[in-house]
Design a protein around this motif. Structure first.
Motif, mmCIF file in Angstrom:
data_model
loop_
_atom_site.group_PDB
_atom_site.id
_atom_site.type_symbol
_atom_site.label_atom_id
_atom_site.label_comp_id
_atom_site.label_asym_id
_atom_site.label_seq_id
_atom_site.Cartn_x
_atom_site.Cartn_y
_atom_site.Cartn_z
ATOM 1 N N UNK A 1 -10.065 -0.447 -4.197
ATOM 2 C CA UNK A 1 -8.919 0.510 -4.746
ATOM 3 C C UNK A 1 -7.854 -0.080 -3.705
ATOM 4 N N UNK A 2 -6.558 -0.033 -4.070
ATOM 5 C CA UNK A 2 -5.431 -0.311 -3.257
ATOM 6 C C UNK A 2 -4.233 0.327 -3.886
ATOM 7 N N UNK A 3 -3.309 0.719 -2.946
ATOM 8 C CA UNK A 3 -2.023 1.104 -3.180
ATOM 9 C C UNK A 3 -0.978 0.147 -3.055
ATOM 10 N N UNK A 4 -0.073 -0.051 -3.888
ATOM 11 C CA UNK A 4 0.724 -1.405 -3.939
ATOM 12 C C UNK A 4 2.111 -1.251 -4.562
ATOM 13 N N UNK A 5 3.154 -1.758 -4.014
ATOM 14 C CA UNK A 5 4.471 -1.858 -4.769
ATOM 15 C C UNK A 5 4.306 -3.050 -5.404
ATOM 16 N N UNK B 1 2.274 -6.483 -15.178
ATOM 17 C CA UNK B 1 1.882 -6.801 -16.443
ATOM 18 C C UNK B 1 0.768 -7.974 -16.022
ATOM 19 N N UNK B 2 0.870 -8.751 -15.040
ATOM 20 C CA UNK B 2 0.116 -9.826 -14.851
ATOM 21 C C UNK B 2 -1.421 -9.149 -14.657
ATOM 22 N N UNK C 1 0.744 4.094 -12.562
ATOM 23 C CA UNK C 1 1.985 4.203 -11.833
ATOM 24 C C UNK C 1 2.058 5.496 -11.253
ATOM 25 N N UNK C 2 2.487 5.481 -10.034
ATOM 26 C CA UNK C 2 2.493 6.811 -9.211
ATOM 27 C C UNK C 2 4.090 7.091 -9.179
#
Length: 110
Positions: free
Chosen positions: A8-12, A19-20, A32-33
Motif C-alpha cells: 500500500x502507498x499514499x502518493x500525490x 490514469x497510467x 482518491x482521497x
C-alpha cells in the motif's frame, strides 16, 4: 508522501499519472482521497457512507455507542451531558475522555 506497507502507498499524482496506474495490471485499486472539512457540510461526510439516513427513528433509541476519539465535550449544548447517559475512560494517551481539546470526538459524537 509515504509508504504504508510493501503493498500500500499514499502518493500525490497528476490526473495522467492516475490514469497510467489505473491501467496497470499490477495495481489492484486506486482511491482518491478527497479533502473533508468538519464544518463544510450540512450532512456530515460519513452519514451517507454508512447509510445512516436509511435507519428509521424507531430503530435508534436505547442504543449504546462507543466513540474512540479525541474526547467528548460534556458541556456541549447539543449533546447529552448526564453521567447516567454519558460515561467514559481515559485511553492512556489522549488525556481525559470528558475533555476534547481538538473538538473532533465531540463532532463524531454529534
Amino acid at each position: 508522501l509515504g509508504e504504508l506497507s510493501d503493498q500500500q502507498a499514499v502518493v500525490e499524482m497528476k490526473d495522467e499519472e492516475m490514469t497510467h496506474w489505473k491501467e496497470d495490471d499490477d495495481v489492484e485499486y486506486i482511491e482518491e482521497d478527497h479533502k473533508v472539512y468538519m464544518d463544510a457540510e450540512e450532512i456530515p461526510y460519513g452519514i451517507n457512507l454508512i447509510h445512516a439516513l436509511q435507519v428509521s427513528d424507531g430503530s435508534v433509541s436505547n442504543r449504546k455507542v462507543c466513540i474512540v476519539d479525541s474526547g467528548y465535550d460534556v458541556n456541549h449544548g447539543d449533546l447529552p451531558t448526564s453521567s447516567a447517559v454519558v460515561t467514559g475512560a481515559p485511553d492512556g494517551g489522549a488525556g481525559q475522555w470528558n475533555h476534547d481539546d481538538g473538538g473532533h470526538g465531540t463532532h463524531v459524537a454529534g
